[in-house]
Design an enzyme around this catalytic site. Structure first.
Site, PDB file in Angstrom:
ATOM      1  N   PRO A 168      -1.694   1.886  -0.465  1.00 33.16           N
ATOM      2  CA  PRO A 168      -2.423   3.303  -0.430  1.00 33.16           C
ATOM      3  C   PRO A 168      -2.557   3.697   1.344  1.00 33.16           C
ATOM      4  O   PRO A 168      -2.787   2.919   1.910  1.00 33.16           O
ATOM      5  CB  PRO A 168      -3.805   2.940  -0.844  1.00 33.16           C
ATOM      6  CG  PRO A 168      -3.575   1.451  -1.698  1.00 33.16           C
ATOM      7  CD  PRO A 168      -2.497   0.769  -0.981  1.00 33.16           C
ATOM      8  N   GLU A 169      -2.183   4.968   1.242  1.00 31.52           N
ATOM      9  CA  GLU A 169      -2.532   5.713   2.479  1.00 31.52           C
ATOM     10  C   GLU A 169      -3.768   6.765   2.354  1.00 31.52           C
ATOM     11  O   GLU A 169      -4.138   6.853   1.293  1.00 31.52           O
ATOM     12  CB  GLU A 169      -1.161   6.196   2.726  1.00 31.52           C
ATOM     13  CG  GLU A 169      -0.064   5.330   2.849  1.00 31.52           C
ATOM     14  CD  GLU A 169       1.293   6.007   3.601  1.00 31.52           C
ATOM     15  OE1 GLU A 169       1.357   7.107   4.203  1.00 31.52           O
ATOM     16  OE2 GLU A 169       2.288   5.304   3.126  1.00 31.52           O
ATOM     17  N   LYS A 171      -7.691   4.078   6.249  1.00 32.28           N
ATOM     18  CA  LYS A 171      -7.161   3.873   4.853  1.00 32.28           C
ATOM     19  C   LYS A 171      -8.135   2.944   4.190  1.00 32.28           C
ATOM     20  O   LYS A 171      -7.971   2.180   3.586  1.00 32.28           O
ATOM     21  CB  LYS A 171      -5.813   2.970   5.044  1.00 32.28           C
ATOM     22  CG  LYS A 171      -4.679   3.612   5.613  1.00 32.28           C
ATOM     23  CD  LYS A 171      -3.489   2.931   5.574  1.00 32.28           C
ATOM     24  CE  LYS A 171      -2.478   3.440   6.713  1.00 32.28           C
ATOM     25  NZ  LYS A 171      -1.213   2.639   6.792  1.00 32.28           N
ATOM     26  N   ARG A 221      10.034  -0.927  10.021  1.00 35.39           N
ATOM     27  CA  ARG A 221       9.581  -0.351   8.752  1.00 35.39           C
ATOM     28  C   ARG A 221      10.927   0.284   8.015  1.00 35.39           C
ATOM     29  O   ARG A 221      11.487   1.159   8.764  1.00 35.39           O
ATOM     30  CB  ARG A 221       8.618   0.732   9.018  1.00 35.39           C
ATOM     31  CG  ARG A 221       7.072   0.061   9.232  1.00 35.39           C
ATOM     32  CD  ARG A 221       6.410   1.185  10.099  1.00 35.39           C
ATOM     33  NE  ARG A 221       5.293   0.494  10.712  1.00 35.39           N
ATOM     34  CZ  ARG A 221       3.998   0.261  10.237  1.00 35.39           C
ATOM     35  NH1 ARG A 221       3.874   0.615   8.654  1.00 35.39           N
ATOM     36  NH2 ARG A 221       2.969  -0.365  10.770  1.00 35.39           N
TER      37      ARG A 221
END
Ligand code: ZN
Length: 269
Positions: free
Chosen positions: A2-3, A57, A251
């Site tokens: 979740p961002e 967040k 990433r």
């Protein structure tokens, strides 16, 4: 993970669902979920829920004398249930009315109960909120300039540089802005900063309105409807070209070679 959009959507849903209810106790089955022992957390948070906000967040549940900071970690979700179900949940806020807010499937998330001073300190720890009215293209340029020679992607996902952006929405905004993730953060022109600022605002607002991305499930069990244009997609959602996967600062990053020209000498970093 979740961002900003998923957490903002959750904060909006929680505001409607729990403000004005009374927290009776805080429970946690999983080690490391709480920052203090459960009895102490319960004693601090017991009382009315006065408000629900989002910072970066995390969801911030404001109580009368303390706040609960909820982080869903990887793939976690929040759900309303009967208090009886709280026993088995990794973390829970139990209300005096027989209901509970459960944190489930939480890996690397947390439920921290902080005093007003601690809350203020944590609030200040993250960088500017991209959707704040004071955050304009110039403010973005200033934030990126501080990251200097770091890659644009690394700067965007650095919570001290900018709050709430993670892997998915960084890739999405960079595509819309037509900027390569390996550009140096401090190398953007004014025009490029304006494009990136507009792209961030557009993507984040769109994703909030969609209830988050497809893998996210909201407070009421509804999956998000935001479908990524490029992140982990085989084809670019802008031009249809085949995408490339690269690792930037460890990433997984997806780029479109047609829409996002690589900087001179760029290599996978
Ligand atoms: Zn493209």
């Amino acid at each position: 993970v979740p961002e900003l959009p998923e957490v903002e959507h959750l904060a909006q849903q929680l505001r409607a669902a729990i403000v004005g209810r009374t927290v009776e106790r805080v429970q946690a089955r999983r080690r490391g979920m709480l920052n203090i022992p459960p009895d102490e957390a319960s004693a601090r948070l017991r009382g009315l829920v006065r408000g629900v906000e989002r910072r970066a967040k995390e969801v911030v549940v404001r109580g009368e004398r303390a706040s609960a900071w909820l982080h869903l970690g990887l793939g976690g979700r929040a759900r309303l249930a009967d208090a009886a179900e709280a026993e088995g949940a990794p973390g829970a806020l139990v209300f005096g009315d027989g209901g509970a807010l459960l944190l489930e499937d939480v890996f690397m998330g947390h439920l921290h109960v902080l005093s007003p001073d601690e809350t203020e300190a944590r609030w200040q720890r993250s960088g500017p909120e991209p959707l704040a009215s004071a955050f304009d293209a110039r403010a973005l340029a200033q934030a990126l300039a501080q990251k200097g020679r770091a890659s644009l992607k690394a700067a965007l996902v650095d919570q001290a540089c900018l709050a709430g952006i993670g892997n998915l929405y960084a890739d999405e905004a960079l595509l819309i802005a037509r900027l390569h993730p390996l550009r140096r953060a401090g190398s953007l022109t004014d025009d490029e900063c304006a494009r990136l600022h507009a792209a961030l605002c557009q993507i984040l607002r769109e994703a909030i309105a969609a209830g988050g991305e497809e893998g996210y499930v909201d407070l009421h069990g509804t999956p998000g409807r935001y479908r990524p244009r490029i992140h982990r997609q085989p084809r670019c959602g802008r031009c249809g070209s085949a995408t490339q996967a690269l690792r930037v600062s460890g990433r997984m990053t997806t780029v479109c070679p047609a829409c996002q020209p690589a900087p001179d000498g760029a290599r996978d970093a």
